[in-house]
Motif scaffolding. Structure first.
Motif, mmCIF file in Angstrom:
data_model
loop_
_atom_site.group_PDB
_atom_site.id
_atom_site.type_symbol
_atom_site.label_atom_id
_atom_site.label_comp_id
_atom_site.label_asym_id
_atom_site.label_seq_id
_atom_site.Cartn_x
_atom_site.Cartn_y
_atom_site.Cartn_z
ATOM 1 N N GLY A 276 0.508 50.310 20.471
ATOM 2 C CA GLY A 276 1.235 50.331 21.740
ATOM 3 C C GLY A 276 1.557 48.924 22.233
ATOM 4 O O GLY A 276 2.681 48.660 22.705
ATOM 5 N N GLU A 277 0.552 48.065 22.117
ATOM 6 C CA GLU A 277 0.806 46.690 22.540
ATOM 7 C C GLU A 277 1.862 46.033 21.661
ATOM 8 O O GLU A 277 2.751 45.318 22.152
ATOM 9 C CB GLU A 277 -0.498 45.891 22.484
ATOM 10 N N GLU A 278 1.742 46.310 20.327
ATOM 11 C CA GLU A 278 2.735 45.741 19.420
ATOM 12 C C GLU A 278 4.124 46.286 19.725
ATOM 13 O O GLU A 278 5.114 45.531 19.763
ATOM 14 C CB GLU A 278 2.342 46.053 17.973
ATOM 15 N N ASP A 279 4.175 47.630 19.949
ATOM 16 C CA ASP A 279 5.476 48.220 20.296
ATOM 17 C C ASP A 279 5.992 47.644 21.607
ATOM 18 O O ASP A 279 7.201 47.375 21.748
ATOM 19 C CB ASP A 279 5.349 49.744 20.388
ATOM 20 N N ARG A 280 5.066 47.495 22.570
ATOM 21 C CA ARG A 280 5.506 46.946 23.854
ATOM 22 C C ARG A 280 6.009 45.524 23.699
ATOM 23 O O ARG A 280 7.062 45.154 24.253
ATOM 24 C CB ARG A 280 4.342 46.994 24.850
ATOM 25 N N ARG A 281 5.251 44.721 22.893
ATOM 26 C CA ARG A 281 5.715 43.355 22.682
ATOM 27 C C ARG A 281 7.052 43.326 21.945
ATOM 28 O O ARG A 281 7.950 42.555 22.301
ATOM 29 C CB ARG A 281 4.660 42.579 21.888
ATOM 30 N N GLN A 282 7.146 44.180 20.918
ATOM 31 C CA GLN A 282 8.419 44.225 20.203
ATOM 32 C C GLN A 282 9.547 44.694 21.109
ATOM 33 O O GLN A 282 10.666 44.161 21.050
ATOM 34 C CB GLN A 282 8.298 45.149 18.983
ATOM 35 N N LYS A 283 9.195 45.711 21.943
ATOM 36 C CA LYS A 283 10.219 46.203 22.854
ATOM 37 C C LYS A 283 10.628 45.128 23.844
ATOM 38 O O LYS A 283 11.829 44.920 24.121
ATOM 39 C CB LYS A 283 9.693 47.434 23.585
ATOM 40 N N GLU A 287 14.110 43.577 24.057
ATOM 41 C CA GLU A 287 14.850 43.602 25.320
ATOM 42 C C GLU A 287 15.256 42.190 25.730
ATOM 43 O O GLU A 287 16.378 41.968 26.218
ATOM 44 C CB GLU A 287 13.987 44.260 26.396
ATOM 45 N N ARG A 288 14.307 41.249 25.524
ATOM 46 C CA ARG A 288 14.678 39.867 25.842
ATOM 47 C C ARG A 288 15.820 39.390 24.960
ATOM 48 O O ARG A 288 16.756 38.727 25.430
ATOM 49 C CB ARG A 288 13.449 38.964 25.663
ATOM 50 N N GLU A 289 15.730 39.718 23.667
ATOM 51 C CA GLU A 289 16.815 39.321 22.772
ATOM 52 C C GLU A 289 18.128 39.966 23.184
ATOM 53 O O GLU A 289 19.185 39.308 23.175
ATOM 54 C CB GLU A 289 16.461 39.713 21.339
ATOM 55 N N VAL A 290 18.019 41.265 23.533
ATOM 56 C CA VAL A 290 19.250 41.944 23.956
ATOM 57 C C VAL A 290 19.798 41.311 25.223
ATOM 58 O O VAL A 290 21.017 41.065 25.355
ATOM 59 C CB VAL A 290 18.980 43.450 24.148
ATOM 60 N N ARG A 291 18.888 41.069 26.190
ATOM 61 C CA ARG A 291 19.362 40.450 27.432
ATOM 62 C C ARG A 291 19.940 39.059 27.177
ATOM 63 O O ARG A 291 20.979 38.683 27.728
ATOM 64 C CB ARG A 291 18.198 40.377 28.432
ATOM 65 N N GLU A 292 19.234 38.309 26.295
ATOM 66 C CA GLU A 292 19.747 36.979 25.974
ATOM 67 C C GLU A 292 21.089 37.068 25.270
ATOM 68 O O GLU A 292 22.019 36.289 25.562
ATOM 69 C CB GLU A 292 18.725 36.253 25.092
ATOM 70 N N MET A 293 21.180 38.036 24.348
ATOM 71 C CA MET A 293 22.447 38.212 23.646
ATOM 72 C C MET A 293 23.541 38.630 24.613
ATOM 73 O O MET A 293 24.688 38.133 24.553
ATOM 74 C CB MET A 293 22.279 39.248 22.531
ATOM 75 N N GLU A 294 23.195 39.571 25.518
ATOM 76 C CA GLU A 294 24.189 39.990 26.503
ATOM 77 C C GLU A 294 24.599 38.822 27.403
ATOM 78 O O GLU A 294 25.780 38.659 27.740
ATOM 79 C CB GLU A 294 23.619 41.147 27.331
ATOM 80 N N ARG A 295 23.583 38.040 27.774
ATOM 81 C CA ARG A 295 23.916 36.887 28.610
ATOM 82 C C ARG A 295 24.839 35.931 27.882
ATOM 83 O O ARG A 295 25.829 35.436 28.444
ATOM 84 C CB ARG A 295 22.629 36.175 29.037
ATOM 85 N N LYS A 296 24.476 35.685 26.590
ATOM 86 C CA LYS A 296 25.331 34.793 25.814
ATOM 87 C C LYS A 296 26.722 35.382 25.645
ATOM 88 O O LYS A 296 27.734 34.657 25.732
ATOM 89 C CB LYS A 296 24.695 34.542 24.452
ATOM 90 N N LEU A 297 26.754 36.678 25.377
ATOM 91 C CA LEU A 297 28.059 37.313 25.212
ATOM 92 C C LEU A 297 28.869 37.231 26.506
ATOM 93 O O LEU A 297 30.090 36.962 26.486
ATOM 94 C CB LEU A 297 27.876 38.771 24.782
ATOM 95 N N LYS A 298 28.186 37.498 27.632
ATOM 96 C CA LYS A 298 28.894 37.395 28.909
ATOM 97 C C LYS A 298 29.374 35.966 29.158
ATOM 98 O O LYS A 298 30.499 35.736 29.635
ATOM 99 C CB LYS A 298 27.968 37.861 30.033
#
Length: 768
Positions: A276-283, A287-298
């Motif tokens: 669970g912790e690993e999944d949470r960290r991966q999630k 999510e951070r990567e997605v947000r960072e990617m979205e931010r970069k894309l924006k």
């Protein structure tokens, strides 16, 4: 008087001498020796007296007219007589000499008159006139230092000569040669006292012998009992020790088992926590990567929009300047002769706006995002595999890889592809161009919808055998599926209907699963299954059917319609399915009155029917003749009609009536008629039975019987086992727990047909 005594002595001498002469000439007894020889062999003389007692006196009895030979109080006993001097010793013999009339009884033996015998060494007895007269040999007094009794003799002799005695004395004769020795007769009272004393001593010796024998017997019995008690205690102690060792071993094993379970549970919890912790960290990381990617894309999109806007403004400015220059040039050329009116700014901008402001302004960023994702896929996987995917030989697995688009693959030799558990929402037309030899595709648990699947997506797949689309958002069956398809699963979707052409060209399809959709008889075309000429397995559970769908294929073998709203079975619904073998109608709304009599009674291949969890109050009639397996668990059945199984051939083998309302009146004597020789497993547990149903003891092939969780109070001797049955026992297991039975009152004869007594479960029982 003296003359009479002389006559009596001579008569006694004759009587004692004649039998001795006859005994010498008489043949030996069956033991091969005379009684004298036996006496010598035994080495016994006069009966030995006890230590401390004096030897009884020797008696010289001279019979006379005033002295009776047998006093009244000693009648039946013998009188001992001392012979006169000069009368030679007579050898004793047990041979009986028959005489005249009259008999004597001596120590239980009957002797004839004038019979002479020797009851003991040195004693001779005579039966005369019904009385016994015995003569005991009297030994002379020896005046020597070392008297010696020779073997076979009664009297001791001197080994050295003595001047006081005559040398004419014989070792065989105890009587001196001097006939002048006086003979002192005893009076009657002395004889009586001596005889009584001898009898008393004999009686005491006999009692002492009997007492010792009895004491020895009691001692042996006591020792035997003590030994048995010691052995029993030893066995009991050993048994208790073994039980204690077994109990400790079981406790250790249980403790070890509990410890292992606790450790396993802790390990699993730790693994789940770590996972669970690993999944949470991966999630969180994703999510951070997605947000960072979205931010970069924006940010990139914003910069590109600003650049485009600036370029657009520059172009507009240049265009305006160019127009102004053209206007100025035109005015300069024409002068005042031909001057055109200037165009309004609005009219100038409107035609230019479509060219200067193109609609797909955000298209470049989208193209940039797809290019970046493709580059990441190519950089992170082998042979162009996306991150989270794995390849093994000809199988690619991308399960739970968080894919949002169908991955572009170029592996022509690939046979199997699993994309389960992703977020794929569409399948483009060129999705399988690089993997045309696929035989198995797993697209379960994605977000596919009918509009997102291109109609030409599956056309390139010429070898596809299995296609799994469970857990998506499909509303219709995908079109143009390959004709080679043999297994199709579209469970847990949103299918709203199947028309005549939905399954067209799928003539090779053998397994079709459409459970958990929105199908009903209203949106299912009767000709929908017509193209499926080889279909043998069909699942339509968890839909909204109220009747069995029409148009079932002839090749169908197994039909599953669980968890629907089916209320009736018509006569014609199974007319074409002559090969049908299994039908499951669990969790519907059927009752015995809504099944048509000719619905399936004439089916010759239908062997298994599951009607669990419906609304039956009776076991339905008109069941198929070929039925072997019938499940009626979880209904409201209160009665099993008589002869309901009588028409079945070869006969019902498995009957499950658990969790119903059967009581003591629920069975008739003929309820199981027709299944006595075929029934193998019978379950009537969790009902309200108060007695064992009749007919069970006639089931000769029964293996398993469940009567637990009822209200049964007693088990008759013939309730389960037939006492007249002489064949082999077939019953393997009987369960009777959770009733009201007292196990102590159950007769051992009640379970004689059970192979092993340990297979009978009687505990625990309910209390009153």
């Amino acid at each position: 008087m003296r003359w009479w005594l002389v006559v009596a002595g001579l008569w006694l001498l004759v009587v004692l001498t004649v039998p001795d002469a006859q005994a010498k000439t008489r043949p030996r007894n069956h033991d091969g020796e005379t009684r004298r020889g036996k006496r010598r062999k035994d080495g016994r003389g006069h009966p030995q007296t006890r230590v401390g007692r004096s030897r009884p006196l020797k008696i010289r009895l001279v019979p006379g007219p005033i002295i009776p030979l047998e006093p009244a109080e000693y009648r039946g006993k013998s009188l001992f007589l001392k012979p006169y001097k000069n009368i030679h010793e007579q050898h004793a013999s047990y041979n009986v000499i028959p005489g005249k009339q009259g008999q004597c009884v001596y120590e239980g033996l009957t002797m004839f008159d004038q019979a002479v015998w020797s009851p003991m060494p040195c004693v001779t007895c005579l039966c005369t006139g019904g009385r016994v007269v015995c003569d005991e040999l009297a030994c002379p007094v020896t005046n020597c230092l070392f008297p010696f009794t020779p073997a076979g003799e009664c009297c001791p002799v001197c080994t050295e000569p003595d001047s006081n005695f005559s040398l004419d004395l014989s070792g065989d004769s105890p009587v001196p040669h001097d006939p002048t020795d006086p003979v002192t007769p005893l009076i009657q009272e002395e004889i009586r006292q001596i005889i009584w004393r001898e009898a008393q001593e004999h009686h005491e010796e006999e009692e002492e012998r009997v007492r010792k024998k009895e004491e020895a017997r009691r001692k042996r019995r006591r020792q035997r009992k003590e030994q048995e008690e010691r052995q029993r205690k030893l066995v009991e102690e050993r048994r208790r020790e073994e039980e204690e060792v077994l109990r400790l071993q079981i406790e250790r094993e249980e403790e070890e088992w509990r410890r292992q379970i606790e450790e396993e549970e802790k390990r699993r919890q730790e693994e789940r926590r770590r996972q669970g912790e690993e999944d949470r960290r991966q999630k969180e990381a994703s999510e951070r990567e997605v947000r960072e990617m979205e931010r970069k894309l924006k940010e990139d999109r914003r910069r590109q929009e600003e650049m485009l806007r600036e370029e657009l403004l520059d172009l507009i400015e240049k265009e305006k300047k160019h127009q102004e220059e053209e206007e100025e040039e035109e005015v300069w050329l024409r002068g005042d002769v031909f001057q055109m009116p200037p165009k309004e700014p609005q009219e100038q901008e409107e035609p230019e706006e479509p060219d200067l402001l193109p609609a797909p302004i955000p298209r470049p960023p989208v193209e940039t995002e797809e290019e970046e994702e493709t580059e990441e896929m190519e950089a992170g996987g082998r042979r162009g595999l996306p991150p989270g995917c794995d390849i093994s030989d000809v199988i690619v697995t991308c399960e739970n890889a968080k894919l949002t688009h169908f991955p572009p693959l170029a592996i022509p030799e690939l046979k199997s592809l699993s994309l389960e558990g992703n977020n794929i929402s569409s399948i483009p037309a060129e999705a399988f161009n690089g993997i045309p030899n696929l035989e198995w595709i797993n697209l379960k648990k994605n977000k596919l919808n009918s509009a997102g699947i291109d109609t030409k997506a599956f056309k390139v797949l010429k070898n596809l055998r299995r296609l799994y689309l469970d857990g998506n958002l499909l509303e219709t069956v995908p079109s143009d599926l390959p004709p080679t398809l043999q297994e199709l699963k579209i469970n847990e979707n949103r299918l709203r209907g199947i028309d005549e052409n939905s399954l067209q060209d799928l003539s090779s399809l053998m397994i079709l699963e459409l459970e958990g959709n929105l199908l009903s008889e209203g949106n299912m075309d009767p000709l929908a299954f017509a193209p499926l000429t080889q279909l043998s397995y069909l699942r339509l559970g968890r839909n909204h059917f109220r009747t069995v769908p029409q148009g079932l294929p002839k090749s169908l073998l197994e039909l599953y319609l669980e968890n629907n709203l089916i209320e009736e079975i018509s006569e014609t619904v199974f007319n074409q399915t002559s090969n049908l073998n299994i039908v499951s109608l669990r969790h519907n709304k059927l009752d015995e009155s809504r099944i048509a009599p000719l619905a399936w009674i004439n089916h010759r291949n239908l062997e298994s029917i599951d009607l669990s969890h419906n609304d039956f109050y009776l076991v339905p009639s008109y069941l198929p003749k070929s039925l072997i397996h019938l499940v009626l668990v979880g209904n409201n059945i209160e009665r099993v009609p008589g002869f309901v199984f009588a028409h079945m051939d070869p006969g019902l083998e498995y009957l499950y009536l658990s969790y119903n309302r059967l009581d003591g009146e629920g069975f008739e004597p003929e309820s199981f008629f027709g299944s006595y020789h075929s029934m193998v497993e019978l379950c009537i547990d969790h009902n309200q039975l108060v007695v064992v149903p009749s007919g069970i003891n006639e089931m000769t092939s029964l293996h398993f019987l469940r009567l637990d969780n009822n209200r049964i109070r007693s088990i008759p001797d013939e309730g389960i086992c037939d006492p007249n049955h002489s064949g082999d026992s077939t019953l393997v297991a009987v369960r009777l727990e959770n009733n009201y039975i007292d196990p102590r009152k159950v007769s051992p004869m009640a379970f004689t047909c059970v192979r092993s007594s340990s297979s009978v479960v009687l505990k625990p029982q309910k209390t009153k």
